[in-house]
Structure formats: structure tokens, C-alpha cells
Design an enzyme around this catalytic site. Structure first.
Site, PDB file in Angstrom:
ATOM      1  N   ASP A  34      -0.607   2.199   8.279  1.00 48.40           N
ATOM      2  CA  ASP A  34      -1.216   1.381   9.338  1.00 48.40           C
ATOM      3  C   ASP A  34      -0.470   1.384  10.672  1.00 48.40           C
ATOM      4  O   ASP A  34      -1.015   0.905  11.667  1.00 48.40           O
ATOM      5  CB  ASP A  34      -1.350  -0.072   8.864  1.00 48.40           C
ATOM      6  CG  ASP A  34      -2.446  -0.237   7.829  1.00 48.40           C
ATOM      7  OD1 ASP A  34      -3.313   0.646   7.737  1.00 48.40           O
ATOM      8  OD2 ASP A  34      -2.438  -1.251   7.106  1.00 48.40           O
ATOM      9  N   ASP A  67       4.496  -4.331   6.412  1.00 51.16           N
ATOM     10  CA  ASP A  67       5.007  -5.593   6.965  1.00 51.16           C
ATOM     11  C   ASP A  67       5.138  -6.685   5.905  1.00 51.16           C
ATOM     12  O   ASP A  67       6.078  -7.477   5.946  1.00 51.16           O
ATOM     13  CB  ASP A  67       4.141  -6.056   8.149  1.00 51.16           C
ATOM     14  CG  ASP A  67       2.673  -6.163   7.796  1.00 51.16           C
ATOM     15  OD1 ASP A  67       2.246  -5.592   6.773  1.00 51.16           O
ATOM     16  OD2 ASP A  67       1.928  -6.815   8.554  1.00 51.16           O
ATOM     17  N   ARG A 121       1.212  -5.140  -5.729  1.00 52.77           N
ATOM     18  CA  ARG A 121       1.236  -6.401  -4.992  1.00 52.77           C
ATOM     19  C   ARG A 121       1.767  -7.435  -5.989  1.00 52.77           C
ATOM     20  O   ARG A 121       1.390  -7.400  -7.159  1.00 52.77           O
ATOM     21  CB  ARG A 121      -0.165  -6.810  -4.544  1.00 52.77           C
ATOM     22  CG  ARG A 121      -0.986  -5.651  -4.011  1.00 52.77           C
ATOM     23  CD  ARG A 121      -0.870  -5.467  -2.535  1.00 52.77           C
ATOM     24  NE  ARG A 121      -1.732  -4.371  -2.107  1.00 52.77           N
ATOM     25  CZ  ARG A 121      -1.639  -3.776  -0.931  1.00 52.77           C
ATOM     26  NH1 ARG A 121      -0.723  -4.143  -0.067  1.00 52.77           N
ATOM     27  NH2 ARG A 121      -2.457  -2.802  -0.608  1.00 52.77           N
ATOM     28  N   ASP A 162       1.715  -0.534  11.687  1.00 55.38           N
ATOM     29  CA  ASP A 162       1.758  -1.890  12.254  1.00 55.38           C
ATOM     30  C   ASP A 162       3.096  -2.590  12.025  1.00 55.38           C
ATOM     31  O   ASP A 162       3.140  -3.781  11.725  1.00 55.38           O
ATOM     32  CB  ASP A 162       0.597  -2.730  11.700  1.00 55.38           C
ATOM     33  CG  ASP A 162       0.630  -2.838  10.180  1.00 55.38           C
ATOM     34  OD1 ASP A 162       1.367  -2.069   9.537  1.00 55.38           O
ATOM     35  OD2 ASP A 162      -0.077  -3.707   9.640  1.00 55.38           O
ATOM     36  N   GLY A 208       0.840  -1.208   0.000  1.00 57.74           N
ATOM     37  CA  GLY A 208       0.000   0.000   0.000  1.00 57.74           C
ATOM     38  C   GLY A 208       0.866   1.246   0.000  1.00 57.74           C
ATOM     39  O   GLY A 208       1.832   1.335   0.756  1.00 57.74           O
ATOM     40  N   ARG A 222      -6.698  -3.094   7.983  1.00 61.10           N
ATOM     41  CA  ARG A 222      -7.289  -4.428   7.799  1.00 61.10           C
ATOM     42  C   ARG A 222      -6.960  -5.337   8.986  1.00 61.10           C
ATOM     43  O   ARG A 222      -7.773  -6.113   9.423  1.00 61.10           O
ATOM     44  CB  ARG A 222      -6.780  -5.042   6.489  1.00 61.10           C
ATOM     45  CG  ARG A 222      -7.570  -6.260   6.065  1.00 61.10           C
ATOM     46  CD  ARG A 222      -7.162  -6.702   4.689  1.00 61.10           C
ATOM     47  NE  ARG A 222      -7.587  -5.773   3.649  1.00 61.10           N
ATOM     48  CZ  ARG A 222      -7.091  -5.755   2.424  1.00 61.10           C
ATOM     49  NH1 ARG A 222      -6.159  -6.593   2.075  1.00 61.10           N
ATOM     50  NH2 ARG A 222      -7.529  -4.887   1.533  1.00 61.10           N
ATOM     51  N   THR A 233       3.967   2.717   5.673  1.00 57.33           N
ATOM     52  CA  THR A 233       2.581   2.235   5.725  1.00 57.33           C
ATOM     53  C   THR A 233       1.754   3.178   6.583  1.00 57.33           C
ATOM     54  O   THR A 233       2.230   3.649   7.620  1.00 57.33           O
ATOM     55  CB  THR A 233       2.469   0.802   6.301  1.00 57.33           C
ATOM     56  OG1 THR A 233       1.081   0.509   6.544  1.00 57.33           O
ATOM     57  CG2 THR A 233       3.227   0.619   7.602  1.00 57.33           C
TER      58      THR A 233
HETATM   59  P1  ADP Z   1       2.378  -4.083   2.720  1.00 55.51           P
HETATM   60  O1  ADP Z   1       3.835  -4.076   2.456  1.00 55.51           O
HETATM   61  O2  ADP Z   1       1.758  -2.735   2.587  1.00 55.51           O
HETATM   62  O3  ADP Z   1       2.047  -4.791   4.015  1.00 55.51           O
HETATM   63  P2  ADP Z   1       1.515  -6.462   1.237  1.00 55.51           P
HETATM   64  O4  ADP Z   1       1.270  -7.287   2.448  1.00 55.51           O
HETATM   65  O5  ADP Z   1       0.519  -6.550   0.127  1.00 55.51           O
HETATM   66  O6  ADP Z   1       1.669  -4.908   1.549  1.00 55.51           O
HETATM   67  O7  ADP Z   1       2.944  -6.869   0.663  1.00 55.51           O
HETATM   68  C1  ADP Z   1       3.472  -6.249  -0.479  1.00 55.51           C
HETATM   69  C2  ADP Z   1       4.191  -7.239  -1.329  1.00 55.51           C
HETATM   70  O8  ADP Z   1       5.287  -7.805  -0.587  1.00 55.51           O
HETATM   71  C3  ADP Z   1       3.378  -8.459  -1.749  1.00 55.51           C
HETATM   72  O9  ADP Z   1       2.595  -8.209  -2.889  1.00 55.51           O
HETATM   73  C4  ADP Z   1       4.460  -9.461  -2.060  1.00 55.51           C
HETATM   74  O10 ADP Z   1       5.042  -9.232  -3.318  1.00 55.51           O
HETATM   75  C5  ADP Z   1       5.504  -9.139  -0.991  1.00 55.51           C
HETATM   76  N1  ADP Z   1       5.319 -10.047   0.146  1.00 55.51           N
HETATM   77  C6  ADP Z   1       4.352 -10.023   1.077  1.00 55.51           C
HETATM   78  N2  ADP Z   1       4.462 -11.042   1.943  1.00 55.51           N
HETATM   79  C7  ADP Z   1       5.538 -11.751   1.532  1.00 55.51           C
HETATM   80  C8  ADP Z   1       6.192 -12.927   2.004  1.00 55.51           C
HETATM   81  N3  ADP Z   1       5.752 -13.600   3.070  1.00 55.51           N
HETATM   82  N4  ADP Z   1       7.284 -13.359   1.334  1.00 55.51           N
HETATM   83  C9  ADP Z   1       7.742 -12.680   0.262  1.00 55.51           C
HETATM   84  N5  ADP Z   1       7.173 -11.583  -0.232  1.00 55.51           N
HETATM   85  C10 ADP Z   1       6.091 -11.105   0.391  1.00 55.51           C
HETATM   86  O1  F6P Z   2      -1.920   0.574   3.216  1.00 55.33           O
HETATM   87  C1  F6P Z   2      -2.495  -0.153   4.245  1.00 55.33           C
HETATM   88  C2  F6P Z   2      -3.897  -0.481   3.894  1.00 55.33           C
HETATM   89  O2  F6P Z   2      -4.525   0.724   3.638  1.00 55.33           O
HETATM   90  C3  F6P Z   2      -4.689  -1.271   4.912  1.00 55.33           C
HETATM   91  O3  F6P Z   2      -5.240  -0.506   5.932  1.00 55.33           O
HETATM   92  C4  F6P Z   2      -5.727  -1.911   4.071  1.00 55.33           C
HETATM   93  O4  F6P Z   2      -6.155  -3.082   4.630  1.00 55.33           O
HETATM   94  C5  F6P Z   2      -5.026  -2.157   2.777  1.00 55.33           C
HETATM   95  O5  F6P Z   2      -3.954  -1.240   2.720  1.00 55.33           O
HETATM   96  C6  F6P Z   2      -5.909  -2.058   1.593  1.00 55.33           C
HETATM   97  O6  F6P Z   2      -5.181  -1.848   0.436  1.00 55.33           O
HETATM   98  P1  F6P Z   2      -5.546  -2.448  -0.991  1.00 55.33           P
HETATM   99  O7  F6P Z   2      -7.014  -2.353  -1.149  1.00 55.33           O
HETATM  100  O8  F6P Z   2      -4.762  -1.589  -1.906  1.00 55.33           O
HETATM  101  O9  F6P Z   2      -5.086  -3.878  -0.959  1.00 55.33           O
END
Ligand code: ADP
Ligand code: F6P
Length: 324
Positions: free
Chosen positions: A131, A107, A76, A133, A15, A175, A129
Site C-alpha cells: 500500500d 502500519d 491478523r 502507506d 497483509g 483500503r 506492504t
Molecule cells: P498491516 O500491518 O498490513 O497494516 P494490520 O493492520 O492487519 O496489517 O495489522 C497486522 C497485525 O498487527 C494485527 O492483526 C495486530 O495483531 C497487529 N496490530 C495492528 N494494530 C495494532 C495496534 N494498534 N496495537 C497492537 N497491535 C496491532
Molecule cells: O496488504 C494491504 C491490503 O492489500 C490493503 O490494500 C487491503 O485493504 C488489505 O490488505 C486487504 O487484506 P485482507 O483482505 O487480507 O485483510
């Protein structure tokens, strides 16, 4: 050590968050100042796998500090969750002579960074982020802008809610994490604050609270509901049926993730970005940058990812105490 890293890559992932551009600018300018070459990787890990890699100089980051979103784009990437995808990513880094990479994200993105680090690519994480978190840091890039955006929106809903003597459920982002809800709940003086980490799904308690407050002359009832709990519209219908008080749901949604970053987000993101560049230049490997105990610090990526973050009990208790 310092002369080992010559070229770094930088990407934003997951995000987006206001302040990411300030962080990119700081990483690029400070790294160039430290004598390194910088390559921008567009669209997060997806862009890495697609080799969407661009050269960056000091001018590439002109006029971006005040802009929300991320100039590098974000995505993503399912493929990067697989060992094959991660291996491919590490090979692409080597092919492009990228011997250090700065990942700005949440995260999930940190998990990807950890995978790259384990595959021998020096990886530095910056917490980006809305969030809040990420366990090793008390601050994440974008949170301050998001809570201020949400707070202002909630104030507006409160005006109309009071005028119409309604109950309002306002859903904020988060979320899995209730930090935006907690901060806005306190800052907006909400009557009920529902956090994914704490909510007991006792709707009757909320209903009793609304009826009780109405008896004591309260003209509105603001419920801040975190996205992780969700179902604000159906909750509003049930509350209206049970209380007889008109109840509306407002889902703030993506507006919370956009917009020009606050001074705090620009400032912290700039310091953190420069800090990342400096620890790379100093020869440190596989670290994440955080702000903790009143100072900017870096942590081993493995140790940082093993940490857990919980809602501070005292803050939660106060959020409840002040809402009555
Ligand atoms: P954020 O970084 O905002 O928490 P996501 O959880 O969607 O967002 O993670 C972003 C991207 O990081 C994912 O689309 C994926 O490419 C990578 N990623 C997430 N979790 C893992 C994981 N356990 N191992 C490797 N890559 C990951
Ligand atoms: O960037 C964090 C966040 O806004 C969370 O609060 C939310 O769950 C998530 O991203 C939603 O993002 P998307 O709809 O782009 O997956």
C-alpha cells in the site's frame, strides 16, 4: 552495546507483500554473519503468542528470494491488539531469549512493534506492504511488484474496453490509501482516478467527463477506483444508466498482492533487511528502516509512528491534468 543482542526473532505480519522473502533472507543471513542467532516466528503476532518459533540458519532462506508471499506465514491477531496480548508476547520473547525482534509489515504491524518496544523488547520495523502507506519511507516492500502487476492487468482491460467502446471501472487495492490507484492511474493513462484521500463523491462529474470524452472520439473510458472507495459494480450500473455507454467493473483483488517480486522489490528488501541486521548489531534499539531522500535510513519507532503520510499534491494535480 553490540554484544547485548545475541538472539533475534523475525516475523512477518498483516497483509503479505512480494519481497518479504527477500527481506527475511537478508535479515537471517546478515545477522548470522554478524554473529547472532536467528529464530523465525511463524504466522505473525499470532504465532508469537502460540510460540510457533523455529531456528533459522543460512540454508533456511535458500531459494526464496524469487518467491512471492512470505515463508514465515502471516496473520491478523486480535489478541495482540490488547495490553494483555502484548505483555504475553514480550514474555514469550524473553522466555525464548529473543532480545531483539524484526517485524516486517504494514502500519498496523508497526503499532504492534511499538507496543513490544514499549515493553522492553528491542524492535526493528521493516516496511512490508503493497500500500505504500508508511509515513517515514518513500518505498515499501511489495509496492513495486503490486503496481506492475496491476498496471499490466489494467492494460489488458483497456484493450478489450477500447474494442467494445466501453467504459471500465477497475478497482485496485488500498483500503485506506490511494497510492496504487494514483500510480496506476498515471501509468495506465486513466481518464478518472479515484483516491480515498481525495474523492469528493461527485459521480455526476465523472458522468459528464465520460460523455464529453465520447463526443471527442474517445473509444474507452478507464476509471481507476481504489478499494477504499469501492462499490465499483454499483458505480458501473449507475454510470451505464446515466450515459447509455456499456460499463463494466473489474476488481483486481488479491492477484495484486502475490507473484514473484520485481528486481526493485528484491533489491530494496535485501538492502533494508541487511540494514536492519546491522543496526541491531550496532546496538541501536527500537528503530524502523525507511528509504527517504534517496537513501536508506532508520528512524525512532515513536517518531516514525507520529508522522503522517499524504498524497503528494503535485502528483495528484498531474494525475488529473494528464487525464483530460
Ligand atoms: P498491516 O500491518 O498490513 O497494516 P494490520 O493492520 O492487519 O496489517 O495489522 C497486522 C497485525 O498487527 C494485527 O492483526 C495486530 O495483531 C497487529 N496490530 C495492528 N494494530 C495494532 C495496534 N494498534 N496495537 C497492537 N497491535 C496491532
Ligand atoms: O496488504 C494491504 C491490503 O492489500 C490493503 O490494500 C487491503 O485493504 C488489505 O490488505 C486487504 O487484506 P485482507 O483482505 O487480507 O485483510
Amino acid at each position: 552495546m553490540a554484544d547485548q543482542v545475541k538472539t533475534i526473532g523475525i516475523l512477518t505480519s498483516g497483509g503479505d507483500a512480494p519481497g518479504m522473502n527477500a527481506a527475511i533472507r537478508a535479515v537471517v543471513r546478515r545477522s548470522i554473519g554478524n554473529g547472532l542467532t536467528v529464530k523465525g516466528i511463524e504466522r505473525g503476532y499470532q504465532g508469537l503468542l502460540n510460540e510457533e518459533i523455529i531456528d533459522m540458519d543460512k540454508h533456511s532462506v535458500s531459494d526464496i528470494i524469487e518467491r512471492g508471499g512470505t515463508i514465515l506465514g502471516t496473520a491478523r491477531c486480535t489478541e495482540f491488539r490488547t495490553p494483555e496480548g502484548q505483555q504475553k508476547g514480550a514474555e514469550i520473547c524473553r522466555k525464548h531469549h529473543i532480545d531483539g525482534i524484526v517485524v516486517i509489515g504494514g502500519d498496523g504491524s508497526y503499532r504492534g512493534a511499538q507496543a513490544l518496544a514499549r515493553l522492553g523488547i528491542n524492535t526493528i520495523g521493516l516496511p512490508g506492504t503493497i500500500d505504500l502507506d508508511i509515513a517515514c519511507t518513500d518505498y515499501t516492500i511489495g509496492f513495486d511488484t503490486a503496481i506492475n502487476t496491476a498496471m499490466q492487468a489494467i492494460d489488458k482491460v483497456r484493450d478489450t474496453s477500447s474494442s467494445h467502446e466501453r467504459c471500465s471501472i477497475i478497482e485496485v487495492m488500498g483500503r485506506n490509501a490511494g497510492y496504487i490507484a494514483l500510480w496506476c492511474g498515471i501509468a495506465n493513462g486513466a481518464e478518472d482516478i479515484l483516491l480515498p484521500e481525495k474523492y469528493d463523491y461527485n459521480e455526476q462529474k465523472i458522468i459528464d467527463n465520460i460523455i464529453n470524452n465520447r463526443k471527442h472520439g474517445k473509444k474507452h473510458h478507464i476509471i481507476i477506483n481504489a478499494e477504499g472507495i469501492g462499490h465499483s459494480t454499483s458505480m458501473a450500473r449507475r454510470i451505464e444508466a446515466a450515459t447509455g455507454i456499456e460499463t463494466r467493473a473489474t476488481i483486481l483483488g488479491y492477484m495484486q498482492r502475490g507473484g514473484s517480486p520485481t528486481c526493485k522489490d528484491r533489491f530494496y528488501a535485501s538492502i533494508m533487511g541487511a540494514y536492519a541486521a546491522d543496526i541491531i548489531a550496532a546496538g541501536k534499539t527500537n528503530r524502523v528502516v525507511g528509504y527517504r531522500d534517496g537513501k536508506f535510513q532508520d528512524f525512532d519507532i515513536e517518531e516514525a509512528l507520529a508522522m503522517e503520510k499524504t498524497i503528494p499534491e503535485y502528483q495528484f494535480e498531474i494525475s488529473q491534468a494528464l487525464s483530460r
